[in-house]
Design an enzyme around this catalytic site. Structure first.
Site, PDB file in Angstrom:
ATOM      1  N   LYS A  65      51.196  30.518 -30.976  1.00  0.00           N
ATOM      2  CA  LYS A  65      50.654  31.877 -30.826  1.00  0.00           C
ATOM      3  C   LYS A  65      50.919  32.390 -29.416  1.00  0.00           C
ATOM      4  CE  LYS A  65      46.716  31.524 -34.032  1.00  0.00           C
ATOM      5  NZ  LYS A  65      47.110  32.606 -34.954  1.00  0.00           N
ATOM      6  N   ARG A  98      45.577  27.765 -44.931  1.00  0.00           N
ATOM      7  CA  ARG A  98      45.782  27.614 -46.381  1.00  0.00           C
ATOM      8  C   ARG A  98      46.229  26.201 -46.736  1.00  0.00           C
ATOM      9  NH1 ARG A  98      50.032  32.473 -46.307  1.00  0.00           N
ATOM     10  NH2 ARG A  98      48.650  33.034 -44.589  1.00  0.00           N
TER      11      ARG A  98
HETATM   12  N1  BES Z   1      43.492  31.662 -37.785  1.00  0.00           N
HETATM   13  C1  BES Z   1      44.581  32.522 -38.001  1.00  0.00           C
HETATM   14  C2  BES Z   1      44.172  33.887 -38.524  1.00  0.00           C
HETATM   15  C3  BES Z   1      43.548  34.814 -37.528  1.00  0.00           C
HETATM   16  C4  BES Z   1      44.329  35.536 -36.673  1.00  0.00           C
HETATM   17  C5  BES Z   1      42.194  34.993 -37.530  1.00  0.00           C
HETATM   18  C6  BES Z   1      43.739  36.424 -35.777  1.00  0.00           C
HETATM   19  C7  BES Z   1      41.608  35.863 -36.656  1.00  0.00           C
HETATM   20  C8  BES Z   1      42.368  36.587 -35.783  1.00  0.00           C
HETATM   21  C9  BES Z   1      45.528  31.910 -39.034  1.00  0.00           C
HETATM   22  O1  BES Z   1      45.617  30.541 -39.012  1.00  0.00           O
HETATM   23  C10 BES Z   1      46.879  32.467 -38.753  1.00  0.00           C
HETATM   24  O2  BES Z   1      47.397  32.171 -37.721  1.00  0.00           O
HETATM   25  N2  BES Z   1      47.398  33.260 -39.666  1.00  0.00           N
HETATM   26  C11 BES Z   1      48.644  33.872 -39.502  1.00  0.00           C
HETATM   27  C12 BES Z   1      49.363  33.801 -40.822  1.00  0.00           C
HETATM   28  C13 BES Z   1      50.800  34.238 -40.744  1.00  0.00           C
HETATM   29  C14 BES Z   1      51.602  33.241 -39.940  1.00  0.00           C
HETATM   30  C15 BES Z   1      51.323  34.376 -42.138  1.00  0.00           C
HETATM   31  C16 BES Z   1      48.410  35.316 -39.097  1.00  0.00           C
HETATM   32  O3  BES Z   1      47.466  35.938 -39.595  1.00  0.00           O
HETATM   33  O4  BES Z   1      49.124  35.802 -38.224  1.00  0.00           O
HETATM   34 MN    MN Z   2      47.087  29.876 -37.632  1.00  0.00          MN
END
Ligand code: BES
Ligand code: MN
Ligand code: ZN
Length: 494
Positions: free
Chosen positions: A278, A352
């Protein structure tokens, strides 16, 4: 804080009271009584423009003529137009004013104030919840604790004797929910170097001492490997902290054979994204990626207080997602516990993967229904913002029940659709499924991904990515959706 319910006339009191006034000089019955006792002192203040009745206005008075110590006059806005959110805000304002004085006990007459489409039960319950919220602090890690030396010890809700039982139930249930919310906030706010998967499991184990109805079991990576939970384990493999799956069984149904309600919480104690790292900005907030598990933990605490006659199993799927030489990679193909294979296209879509194996694991409990709660997608926040959790379910009845609980408890949720067309986006040339579904409808494709693993029971999914914590000046866990879920369980008893 102690809450009591009494039926007392204002004229018989000598201590501190809270009374409501409305705009345009309209007085609540208690304010009217007070006005009479004090030869029109309230009306005079209104006429002088010192009390306007505007929402959230609190004027602290001493009226020697009325035999009372202090009077907190609370503006309730236009009569008949108070909504739940405004009411909660107003309770917080008056608590702040009370805290600024040395009042130890207050008699609260805001029980007379009508909240739109709500009865006395909700007036009292929302007050208890809001008071708990205004007392919440997370300063465990500050060397100087904030000054919580408030004199206030007891809040007395003044009600008609006919409403005594209802008000007492509201106090009891409000306190149990407030406790659940506090427990959820505490673990969620805890920093990720302390709150790791083992810490989550420790909290779960300690629950077993709280009530004889609990039985707690924790699976480590060895047990998970034996079960074939390879998707879950792949996420964890870049972390030094062992994954821990905590199973908290609460059995208190009159029929011990009754099928359990299962709550599964995503418990990523930190989500750096893994190899699909990230960006640095706000990455600290990914300590909240265990908000789902925190809410399940909170609900189990509330349940211990409420002693509801249900069988409920709370599952905390603890794990950490980090980049490492040993971390899982984009391109990896994982064989899930269900047998379905998954091609990893983005290691940041880890929730997931942890959940799919956990959702397969819980089949063994032959559940009545399963609800998973997860900070699953940024896309859900884009779709719904930060005020509604995203609800997805192929089952209309369960979805309705959850939406109803959300509406009642003022812990909002909004349903997003699921349907087979979205599965197209999850196709992989090499495996049964890809772990991401492309740009569009990201919250839904995540829900669709999970739906491949929940075919053997009734299921709903709550995406709480936007609602589990607040950013900015009031940064911190919200404890959502403990309130929604506890309400859902209370409704299951009726
Ligand atoms: N934990 C995150 C989702 C999230 C992001 C929650 C920002 C709260 C605030 C999750 O694990 C994630 O990183 N999801 C990705 C999925 C994508 C790679 C398809 C996302 O939402 O960017
Ligand atoms: Mn994630
Ligand atoms: Zn995550």
């Amino acid at each position: 804080m102690k809450y009591t319910v009494k039926n007392t006339a204002l004229s018989a009191l000598t201590g501190n009271v809270i009374v409501g006034v409305f705009e345009e000089g309209k007085l609540s019955p208690a304010a009217q009584a007070l006005d009479q006792l004090s030869q029109g002192a309230i009306s005079q203040l209104i006429n002088a423009g010192d009390v306007k009745g505007k929402q959230g206005e609190v004027v602290t008075l001493r009226l020697p003529s009325a035999n009372l110590e202090r009077i907190f006059v609370v503006g309730c806005g236009k009569q008949g137009e108070l909504n739940v959110r405004q009411y909660k805000q107003l309770i917080k304002s008056v608590i702040q004013a009370v805290k600024a004085t040395s009042a130890a006990q207050v008699h609260n007459f805001l029980t007379e104030v009508q909240i739109n489409e709500r009865d006395l039960y909700w007036n009292v319950r929302f007050a208890v919840e809001s008071i708990a919220e205004s007392f919440y602090q997370f300063d465990q890690f500050k060397s100087k604790k904030s000054d919580q030396n408030t004199a206030l010890q007891e809040m007395v809700f003044v009600v008609d004797s006919a409403q005594q039982t209802e008000a007492e139930k509201a106090v009891q249930q409000g306190q149990a929910i407030a406790l659940g919310v506090r427990c959820a906030k505490d673990v969620a706010n805890c920093p990720p170097n302390v709150c790791n998967p083992a810490y989550l499991a420790e909290q779960a184990k300690e629950l077993a001492e709280k009530s004889p109805h609990f039985k707690v079991n924790v699976l480590g990576e060895k047990e998970m490997a034996e079960l074939g939970m390879n998707a879950y384990l792949a996420v964890s493999q870049g972390s030094q902290n062992e994954a821990q799956l905590s199973i908290i069984e609460y059995r208190n149904h009159p029929n011990p054979q009754a099928k359990p309600i299962v709550l599964v919480g995503k418990g990523l104690t930190f989500d750096a994204g893994g190899i699909s790292l990230k960006p640095a900005d706000s990455m600290d907030e990914m300590k909240y990626d265990m908000g789902g598990a925190a809410s399940v933990y909170g609900v189990m605490n509330a349940l211990a207080e409420l002693q509801l006659p249900l069988n409920v199993i709370g599952v905390l799927a603890g794990c950490e997602n980090l980049p490492d030489g040993n971390a899982y990679r984009p391109g990896d193909i994982l064989t899930t516990m269900s047998g379905l294979t998954v091609e990893v296209l983005n290691t940041d879509a880890e929730g997931r993967l942890v959940l799919c194996d956990t959702l397969t694991y819980v089949e063994r409990f032959e559940p009545e229904l399963v609800i998973d709660i997860a900070t699953l997608t940024g896309a859900c926040v884009v779709a719904l913002g930060q005020h509604n959790s995203g609800l997805m379910s192929p089952n209309d009845r369960l979805a309705e029940q959850l939406l109803n609980a959300a509406q009642q408890s003022a812990d909002k949720a909004w349903r997003l659709p699921l349907s087979e067309e979205y599965q197209e986006q999850l196709k992989s040339p090499f495996a049964d499924l890809a772990n991401i579904g492309g740009r569009w409808g990201g919250a839904i494709t995540a829900g669709e991904f999970l739906s491949n693993f929940t075919k053997n029971y009734t299921w709903a999914h709550l995406d709480i990515a936007g609602t589990a914590w607040l950013q900015g000046a009031n940064k911190g866990a919200t404890g959502r959706p403990v309130n929604l879920l506890t309400q859902f369980l209370i409704d299951q008893v009726k």
